[in-house]
Design a protein around this motif. Structure first.
Motif, PDB file in Angstrom:
ATOM      1  N   LYS A 126       0.713   4.001  -2.988  1.00 55.31           N
ATOM      2  CA  LYS A 126       0.393   5.406  -2.749  1.00 55.31           C
ATOM      3  C   LYS A 126       1.457   6.312  -3.362  1.00 55.31           C
ATOM      4  O   LYS A 126       1.148   7.383  -3.878  1.00 55.31           O
ATOM      5  N   ASP A 180      -0.679   7.071  -6.653  1.00 53.17           N
ATOM      6  CA  ASP A 180      -1.243   8.365  -6.246  1.00 53.17           C
ATOM      7  C   ASP A 180      -0.263   9.507  -6.436  1.00 53.17           C
ATOM      8  O   ASP A 180      -0.644  10.674  -6.393  1.00 53.17           O
ATOM      9  N   GLU A 220       3.265   8.383   1.526  1.00 53.75           N
ATOM     10  CA  GLU A 220       2.545   8.443   2.798  1.00 53.75           C
ATOM     11  C   GLU A 220       3.492   8.904   3.899  1.00 53.75           C
ATOM     12  O   GLU A 220       4.620   8.411   4.030  1.00 53.75           O
ATOM     13  N   PRO A 238      -5.415   2.957  -3.527  1.00 56.06           N
ATOM     14  CA  PRO A 238      -4.725   4.008  -4.293  1.00 56.06           C
ATOM     15  C   PRO A 238      -5.036   3.919  -5.781  1.00 56.06           C
ATOM     16  O   PRO A 238      -5.010   2.855  -6.376  1.00 56.06           O
ATOM     17  N   ARG A 272       0.834  -1.207   0.000  1.00 55.55           N
ATOM     18  CA  ARG A 272       0.000   0.000   0.000  1.00 55.55           C
ATOM     19  C   ARG A 272       0.864   1.249   0.000  1.00 55.55           C
ATOM     20  O   ARG A 272       0.564   2.229  -0.699  1.00 55.55           O
TER      21      ARG A 272
END
Length: 248
Positions: A114, A118, A122, A215, A110
Motif C-alpha cells: 500500500k 498505492d 495505511e 494494492p 500488504r
C-alpha cells in the motif's frame, strides 16, 4: 509515485514494465533492448521457472504442480496452492503456527504494498509511523474472520490471541524477529525467506480475498487464480512460453 527507468533515467507514470520480471520499467522497446545485457542478469533467475507477480507475457516453464511446493520457513508445505486459493482454503490443513506466520506476513506485505504501490501508508502501520501496530494487525484478523470459510475451522478467539502472541514474541526488545510487525516485508525479502518466487503472489491473492482488492489493481485476483490453476495445476498442464520483449 513515479517510476524510474534504469538506463535513461526517464521518470513518469506512463513507463512500461519488463514483461518477464515486472520489476523494471522502460520508456520504450528500444530502451529495453539497450538495457537487456545488464538487466538479463537480474531478470532471468527471478523469472525463468516461475510466473511473475502478475499474469503477462514472460518466458516460463511449469510442470504440473501435484507435489507440495518447496517452501522454506514453514513447518509443512502444501500442494496446489492456487487451487486452494480458488477454494478459499489456502490456510486450511496447515499447522497452527504456519497459519499465524502467513497471516502476519500477509499483513506485513500488504502494508508495504500500500505504501510502495498505492503511494500512501495505511493508517496504523509502521510505514505511517504508528507505534501501536498490533491494533492494525487485529483489523486484518477481524476482517478475515468475517469472511466465511477463509480461516481454518479450528480458528477461534483463543487462536487469534495465540497469533497476536507470536507477534509480541517476535518483537522482543529490539523488534528483530521475522514476524515482528515493525519489520517491513518487501517482495524480495518474502521470496528469500520462503525460498519461493511465487510466494508474494500467494500472499497478495490471499490478502485480496480478505479485503476485496490488491494494492495497485482493480480486484482481479479471482481471474489470476484461475489462470494460474490452468497453467500450473490442471491435470496434464503443459509448459508455457511467451516472448520476453513484450511490454505491459
Amino acid at each position: 509515485m513515479a517510476n524510474e527507468f534504469n538506463s535513461c533515467k526517464k521518470t513518469g507514470t506512463d513507463l512500461k514494465k519488463c514483461a518477464k520480471c515486472h520489476t523494471t520499467f522502460y520508456c520504450s522497446r528500444d530502451c529495453q533492448k539497450v538495457d537487456w545485457k545488464v538487466h538479463k542478469k537480474v531478470c532471468n533467475p527471478n523469472s525463468q521457472n516461475n510466473l511473475s507477480d502478475k499474469i503477462g507475457p514472460s518466458n516460463v516453464t511449469h510442470n504440473n504442480t501435484q507435489e507440495p511446493s518447496r517452501t522454506r520457513s514453514l513447518d509443512q508445505p502444501i500442494s496446489k496452492p492456487y487451487t486452494r486459493l480458488h477454494d478459499r482454503k489456502w490456510l486450511h490443513d496447515r499447522p497452527e503456527k504456519d497459519v499465524y506466520r502467513l497471516l502476519i506476513d500477509c499483513y506485513r506485505m500488504r502494508m508495504e504494498d500500500k505504501c510502495k504501490i498505492d503511494g500512501r501508508a495505511e493508517a496504523g502501520s509502521v510505514q505511517a509511523g504508528a507505534s501501536n501496530l498490533e491494533q492494525s494487525f487485529r483489523r486484518l484478523l477481524h476482517v478475515a474472520e468475517a469472511k466465511p470459510d477463509l480461516l481454518p475451522p479450528w480458528w477461534d478467539d483463543g487462536k487469534k490471541e495465540a497469533c497476536v502472541k507470536l507477534v509480541r514474541r517476535s518483537g522482543g526488545e529490539d523488534g528483530g524477529g521475522w514476524s515482528c510487525l515493525s519489520r517491513a516485508a518487501t517482495k524480495e525479502e518474502i521470496i528469500e525467506h520462503y525460498g519461493n518466487p511465487q510466494f508474494p503472489m500467494h500472499l497478495r491473492l490471499f490478502g485480496e480475498q480478505i479485503f476485496g482488492y490488491t494494492p495497485g489493481s482493480q480486484g482481479n485476483g479471482a481471474q489470476v487464480i484461475e489462470l494460474m490453476m490452468m497453467a500450473m495445476e490442471a491435470p496434464g498442464a503443459r509448459p508455457t512460453m511467451f516472448g520476453h520483449f513484450t511490454l505491459l
